[in-house]
Design a protein around this motif. Sequence first.
Motif, PDB file in Angstrom:
ATOM      1  N   VAL A  68     -50.684  10.982 -19.959  1.00  0.00           N
ATOM      2  CA  VAL A  68     -51.321  10.803 -21.260  1.00  0.00           C
ATOM      3  C   VAL A  68     -50.633   9.677 -22.022  1.00  0.00           C
ATOM      4  O   VAL A  68     -49.410   9.567 -22.005  1.00  0.00           O
ATOM      5  N   VAL A  69     -51.425   8.859 -22.680  1.00  0.00           N
ATOM      6  CA  VAL A  69     -50.925   7.928 -23.701  1.00  0.00           C
ATOM      7  C   VAL A  69     -51.420   8.445 -25.047  1.00  0.00           C
ATOM      8  O   VAL A  69     -52.620   8.675 -25.220  1.00  0.00           O
ATOM      9  N   LEU A  70     -50.498   8.639 -25.974  1.00  0.00           N
ATOM     10  CA  LEU A  70     -50.829   9.170 -27.292  1.00  0.00           C
ATOM     11  C   LEU A  70     -50.596   8.100 -28.349  1.00  0.00           C
ATOM     12  O   LEU A  70     -49.485   7.571 -28.471  1.00  0.00           O
ATOM     13  N   ALA A  71     -51.639   7.790 -29.110  1.00  0.00           N
ATOM     14  CA  ALA A  71     -51.546   6.813 -30.207  1.00  0.00           C
ATOM     15  C   ALA A  71     -52.046   7.492 -31.474  1.00  0.00           C
ATOM     16  O   ALA A  71     -53.223   7.379 -31.831  1.00  0.00           O
ATOM     17  N   GLY A  72     -51.159   8.214 -32.129  1.00  0.00           N
ATOM     18  CA  GLY A  72     -51.528   8.969 -33.316  1.00  0.00           C
ATOM     19  C   GLY A  72     -51.274   8.187 -34.587  1.00  0.00           C
ATOM     20  O   GLY A  72     -50.121   7.920 -34.935  1.00  0.00           O
ATOM     21  N   ASP A  73     -52.343   7.798 -35.266  1.00  0.00           N
ATOM     22  CA  ASP A  73     -52.233   7.082 -36.538  1.00  0.00           C
ATOM     23  C   ASP A  73     -51.371   5.835 -36.427  1.00  0.00           C
ATOM     24  O   ASP A  73     -50.525   5.569 -37.281  1.00  0.00           O
ATOM     25  N   VAL A  74     -51.597   5.066 -35.369  1.00  0.00           N
ATOM     26  CA  VAL A  74     -50.805   3.854 -35.163  1.00  0.00           C
ATOM     27  C   VAL A  74     -51.672   2.611 -34.976  1.00  0.00           C
ATOM     28  O   VAL A  74     -51.311   1.528 -35.441  1.00  0.00           O
TER      29      VAL A  74
END
Length: 303
Positions: A98-104
């Motif tokens: 998984v790649v997670l890009a939270g509020d970025v």
Amino acid sequence: MHPAKSTDWQYNEIDASLPNNAHALALAMVGHNKKVLELGCAGGHVTRALNKQGCRVTGIEIDPESAIRAKVGAEEVITADLCDLSWADKLEPEEFDVVLAGDVLEHLSVPHHVLRACRALLKPSGTLVVSLPNIAHVDARLALLQGRFDYRPWGLLDDTHLRFYTKESAGQLLGEAGFVPVDTARVIVPVFDTEVELDREAVRAEVLDDLLRDPEAETYQFVIAAALDSGDVAVRGLSARNAELDERLMLERTRTAVLESQLHELSQRLRVAETQSRDIMSTKTFRYLAPLRRLYGELRGHK
């Protein structure tokens, strides 16, 4: 629940069970026991929540002090500017689930380039999870109609945002980077309940009703899971089916929101009329109240 301020998100522990919360929705999409690349991990608030789900995390963070704090919960933290793609060379191809890009992504000048770099780092069956604020929220639209676009330290009009997204432009971003959305969740904040400052009394009822007919009018954030777009027919079919079901759900939500708006307006009219009736106590006033009560009851029955 009103979304947390950015400063709270940076330092507070995250409760993954919270409803209507972008972090909780993203954590659910990530799942358990995954190898995760976290873009913009800040001080490790999400990293620690991922640890609790059995995930092993590699973080990328531009601020050195925040990166040091994030190392408590991460296997590795690379201190780097995400837009300088040299950080990707330090990682192995097809390394992550998984790649997670939270509020970025909204803070980046070239988010599509960053996402393209992430493609090579994901396993073929891997997932990209992103959260993005919705600039088309009804409060932001009403502010524009009042001639205002006031930046703030956090929220929809965060003064560090370089990009602004709607549902459509978020989909375009993912598509240009080579991803296909397969699941979409939302953080909902009702009209007049965000941090955007409005002159509520100046909003005309017919304008508000028209804006609330947009299925995404009260969507504050989108949380999207996306798969690699390999041209696979099954994946594209899943994405199309998800979009169809999503559209039906949002249309029903819009219908409910319009009914609730009408109910609110009717209840206010009833209260005013009943107050007047107590003062006047006339037959004419009671004749006026009767059809309002009937309409109010009919709307409640269709909600």
